[in-house]
Scaffold this motif. Structure first.
Motif, PDB file in Angstrom:
ATOM      1  N   SER A   1      -3.978 -29.083   4.942  1.00 50.88           N
ATOM      2  CA  SER A   1      -4.170 -30.384   4.315  1.00 50.88           C
ATOM      3  C   SER A   1      -3.301 -30.493   3.071  1.00 50.88           C
ATOM      4  CB  SER A   1      -5.641 -30.587   3.953  1.00 50.88           C
ATOM      5  OG  SER A   1      -6.450 -30.551   5.114  1.00 50.88           O
ATOM      6  N   LEU A   2      -2.626 -31.651   2.902  1.00 50.81           N
ATOM      7  CA  LEU A   2      -1.753 -31.889   1.764  1.00 50.81           C
ATOM      8  C   LEU A   2      -2.376 -32.923   0.829  1.00 50.81           C
ATOM      9  CD1 LEU A   2       1.673 -32.131   3.650  1.00 50.81           C
ATOM     10  CD2 LEU A   2       0.701 -30.127   2.492  1.00 50.81           C
ATOM     11  N   PRO A   3      -1.984 -32.931  -0.445  1.00 52.47           N
ATOM     12  CA  PRO A   3      -2.498 -33.952  -1.376  1.00 52.47           C
ATOM     13  C   PRO A   3      -2.182 -35.355  -0.878  1.00 52.47           C
ATOM     14  CG  PRO A   3      -1.352 -32.203  -2.571  1.00 52.47           C
ATOM     15  CD  PRO A   3      -1.098 -31.965  -1.116  1.00 52.47           C
ATOM     16  N   GLY A   4      -3.105 -36.274  -1.048  1.00 50.79           N
ATOM     17  CA  GLY A   4      -2.892 -37.652  -0.635  1.00 50.79           C
ATOM     18  C   GLY A   4      -3.221 -37.932   0.807  1.00 50.79           C
ATOM     19  N   GLY A   5      -3.825 -36.965   1.487  1.00 47.46           N
ATOM     20  CA  GLY A   5      -4.240 -37.195   2.867  1.00 47.46           C
ATOM     21  C   GLY A   5      -3.216 -36.798   3.911  1.00 47.46           C
ATOM     22  N   GLY A   6      -2.106 -36.185   3.498  1.00 46.01           N
ATOM     23  CA  GLY A   6      -1.114 -35.741   4.463  1.00 46.01           C
ATOM     24  C   GLY A   6      -1.505 -34.427   5.118  1.00 46.01           C
ATOM     25  N   ARG A   7      -0.655 -33.989   6.030  1.00 45.21           N
ATOM     26  CA  ARG A   7      -0.956 -32.769   6.773  1.00 45.21           C
ATOM     27  C   ARG A   7       0.343 -32.038   7.089  1.00 45.21           C
ATOM     28  NH1 ARG A   7      -6.474 -33.119   8.324  1.00 45.21           N
ATOM     29  NH2 ARG A   7      -7.042 -31.442   9.737  1.00 45.21           N
ATOM     30  N   GLU A   8       0.258 -30.706   7.113  1.00 43.96           N
ATOM     31  CA  GLU A   8       1.385 -29.867   7.518  1.00 43.96           C
ATOM     32  C   GLU A   8       0.946 -29.017   8.694  1.00 43.96           C
ATOM     33  OE1 GLU A   8       4.126 -27.799   4.601  1.00 43.96           O
ATOM     34  OE2 GLU A   8       3.063 -26.053   5.433  1.00 43.96           O
ATOM     35  N   ILE A   9       1.697 -29.135   9.783  1.00 46.53           N
ATOM     36  CA  ILE A   9       1.409 -28.382  11.001  1.00 46.53           C
ATOM     37  C   ILE A   9       2.519 -27.353  11.196  1.00 46.53           C
ATOM     38  CG2 ILE A   9       1.072 -28.490  13.494  1.00 46.53           C
ATOM     39  CD1 ILE A   9      -1.160 -29.847  11.956  1.00 46.53           C
ATOM     40  N   GLU A  10       2.150 -26.079  11.245  1.00 46.30           N
ATOM     41  CA  GLU A  10       3.121 -25.001  11.412  1.00 46.30           C
ATOM     42  C   GLU A  10       2.917 -24.322  12.760  1.00 46.30           C
ATOM     43  OE1 GLU A  10       4.531 -20.759   9.341  1.00 46.30           O
ATOM     44  OE2 GLU A  10       2.789 -21.856   8.567  1.00 46.30           O
ATOM     45  N   LEU A  11       4.001 -24.178  13.517  1.00 47.18           N
ATOM     46  CA  LEU A  11       3.952 -23.480  14.797  1.00 47.18           C
ATOM     47  C   LEU A  11       4.199 -21.990  14.591  1.00 47.18           C
ATOM     48  CD1 LEU A  11       6.030 -25.898  17.075  1.00 47.18           C
ATOM     49  CD2 LEU A  11       3.586 -25.970  16.541  1.00 47.18           C
ATOM     50  N   TRP A  12       3.784 -21.189  15.565  1.00 47.99           N
ATOM     51  CA  TRP A  12       4.039 -19.755  15.505  1.00 47.99           C
ATOM     52  C   TRP A  12       5.536 -19.463  15.591  1.00 47.99           C
ATOM     53  CZ3 TRP A  12       0.910 -15.859  14.179  1.00 47.99           C
ATOM     54  CH2 TRP A  12      -0.469 -16.098  14.179  1.00 47.99           C
ATOM     55  N   GLN A  13       6.267 -20.253  16.374  1.00 48.36           N
ATOM     56  CA  GLN A  13       7.712 -20.085  16.466  1.00 48.36           C
ATOM     57  C   GLN A  13       8.341 -21.427  16.775  1.00 48.36           C
ATOM     58  OE1 GLN A  13       8.220 -17.202  19.598  1.00 48.36           O
ATOM     59  NE2 GLN A  13       8.068 -18.726  21.219  1.00 48.36           N
ATOM     60  N   SER A  14       9.607 -21.568  16.424  1.00 46.78           N
ATOM     61  CA  SER A  14      10.289 -22.835  16.644  1.00 46.78           C
ATOM     62  C   SER A  14      10.483 -23.083  18.141  1.00 46.78           C
ATOM     63  CB  SER A  14      11.639 -22.839  15.925  1.00 46.78           C
ATOM     64  OG  SER A  14      12.448 -21.781  16.394  1.00 46.78           O
ATOM     65  N   LEU A  15      10.618 -24.359  18.482  1.00 42.50           N
ATOM     66  CA  LEU A  15      10.843 -24.741  19.870  1.00 42.50           C
ATOM     67  C   LEU A  15      12.288 -24.463  20.258  1.00 42.50           C
ATOM     68  CD1 LEU A  15       8.950 -28.152  19.768  1.00 42.50           C
ATOM     69  CD2 LEU A  15       8.051 -25.943  20.504  1.00 42.50           C
ATOM     70  N   GLY A  16      12.558 -24.437  21.553  1.00 42.57           N
ATOM     71  CA  GLY A  16      13.912 -24.164  22.004  1.00 42.57           C
ATOM     72  C   GLY A  16      14.913 -25.194  21.517  1.00 42.57           C
ATOM     73  N   LEU A  17      14.492 -26.462  21.458  1.00 38.18           N
ATOM     74  CA  LEU A  17      15.315 -27.542  20.935  1.00 38.18           C
ATOM     75  C   LEU A  17      14.620 -28.127  19.718  1.00 38.18           C
ATOM     76  CD1 LEU A  17      16.300 -29.386  24.242  1.00 38.18           C
ATOM     77  CD2 LEU A  17      17.697 -27.810  22.909  1.00 38.18           C
ATOM     78  N   THR A  18      15.379 -28.513  18.721  1.00 39.00           N
ATOM     79  CA  THR A  18      14.794 -29.023  17.490  1.00 39.00           C
ATOM     80  C   THR A  18      14.476 -30.499  17.627  1.00 39.00           C
ATOM     81  OG1 THR A  18      16.055 -27.411  16.210  1.00 39.00           O
ATOM     82  CG2 THR A  18      15.129 -29.284  15.011  1.00 39.00           C
ATOM     83  N   ALA A  19      13.235 -30.869  17.309  1.00 35.92           N
ATOM     84  CA  ALA A  19      12.847 -32.270  17.284  1.00 35.92           C
ATOM     85  C   ALA A  19      13.474 -32.943  16.066  1.00 35.92           C
ATOM     86  CB  ALA A  19      11.333 -32.392  17.256  1.00 35.92           C
TER      87      ALA A  19
END
Length: 277
Positions: free
Chosen positions: A208-226
Motif C-alpha cells: 500500500s502506498l500513501p494516498g491510496g495507491g498500490r505497488e505490485i511486485e512480481l517474483w521475476q520480470s515477464l519475458g516481454l516488458t509491458a
C-alpha cells in the motif's frame, strides 16, 4: 523406403493452436494438413529413444525468424510445452513415412540468432508426483477443480491500467480499489493488451502506498516488458492456510489440506504429552 530419398520433418503446435512445419529437405512437403517448409533452418540432434518407460530426449535447433519462431515469442514463453512430432519421410512419396518422435518442447533458449529447444517424450509426465500429499496446508490451486472457487467476481479480481513500471516487475497504480492490504500477494498479474498481452506472473508483494495507491511486485520480470497504459488483471492470492480459506474466501468446505495434523515437534517427541495438543 529408399535411403537416398529420406528427409526429416517436424511439426510444432503451440497451446494457442498455431502450427508450424519444418523439414531438412530442399523443397516443401505436405501431409496431415501441415505444410513443412524448408526455408527456415532447423535440425535435430542426439535423438535418444529408450525401450519401456524411459524418457525419450533430444534437442532441436533452428534459425530465429520473425514469421516462424521469433525471439520475441520465445521470451514471452509462447513456445513452452508446445506439442512436437518428428517423422522420417520419403520426399518422393510422403505417404511413406515413419513417426520417430512424439512429445513436447521443454526449455527453449536462444543465442546468436538461433533457438535451441529441449524435447520431452510422451513418458515425461510419469515423472510427476501422483496422489494427495498429507500436509496442513491446502494442496489445491486457487480456482481449480479441487478448490472450486469462482474468481471472476470483483471481490477477487480487478483490472487496471499500468501507471508506473520499474525493472519489468514492479507495477504502480495511483488509484486502487478498496482491497485489504496484501490482498493480492501470492496471486497472479496478467497482461491484457499491448505487446506482452497474455503473459502473467506470480505476485511477490502487494504494498500500500500513501494516498491510496498500490505497488505490485512480481517474483521475476515477464519475458516481454509491458508499457504504461497497458491493462492488467490482478487476481487475489492464497497462502493455502485453513484460516485464509475460511476468512478470506469462505471456502473451508473445499479446503484440501489437513490442518489438524500433529506438528513435526509432536512426531519427534510425542512423550511430552500435554504440550502437544
Amino acid at each position: 523406403m529408399t535411403t537416398t530419398t529420406i528427409a526429416r520433418a517436424w511439426m510444432i503446435r503451440r497451446k494457442d493452436g498455431l502450427t508450424l512445419g519444418f523439414t531438412d529437405h530442399d523443397v516443401a512437403l505436405s501431409f496431415d494438413g501441415v505444410r513443412f517448409r524448408p526455408d527456415h533452418g532447423m535440425a535435430a540432434r542426439a535423438l535418444v529413444q529408450g525401450s519401456g518407460l524411459s524418457v525419450d530426449n533430444s534437442e532441436a535447433a533452428g534459425a530465429l525468424s520473425d514469421d516462424a519462431i521469433s525471439e520475441r515469442d520465445i521470451l514471452a514463453g509462447r513456445w513452452d510445452a508446445a506439442e512436437l512430432k518428428m517423422w522420417e519421410v520419403d520426399w518422393s512419396d510422403v505417404g511413406r513415412r515413419r513417426l520417430t518422435f512424439a512429445g513436447s518442447m521443454g526449455e527453449v533458449s536462444r543465442s546468436n540468432g538461433e533457438f535451441k529447444a529441449e524435447l520431452r517424450g510422451l513418458a515425461e509426465p510419469l515423472n510427476n508426483a501422483r496422489g494427495r500429499v498429507f500436509h496442513p496446508r491446502c494442496s489445491a490451486r486457487l480456482g481449480d477443480a479441487g478448490c472450486k472457487m469462482v474468481l471472476s467476481g470483483t471481490a477477487f479480481q480487478t483490472e487496471l491500467e499500468i501507471e508506473g513500471l520499474d525493472d519489468g516487475r514492479i507495477f504502480r497504480f495511483s488509484e486502487f480499489p478498496a482491497f485489504n492490504a496484501r490482498w493480492f500477494e501470492r496471486g497472479v498479474l496478467r497482461i491484457l493488451d499491448g505487446e506482452a498481452a497474455g503473459l502473467h506472473g506470480a505476485i511477490k508483494n502487494d504494498i500500500s502506498l500513501p494516498g491510496g495507491g498500490r505497488e505490485i511486485e512480481l517474483w521475476q520480470s515477464l519475458g516481454l516488458t509491458a508499457q504504461t497504459g497497458d491493462r492488467v488483471r490482478l487476481t487475489a492470492g492464497c497462502d493455502k492456510r485453513a484460516a485464509t480459506c475460511s476468512q478470506k474466501f469462505s471456502n473451508l468446505l473445499n479446503f484440501r489440506g489437513f490442518p489438524h495434523l500433529p506438528s513435526e515437534d509432536w512426531l519427534l517427541a510425542p512423550q511430552v504429552g500435554s504440550r502437544n495438543d
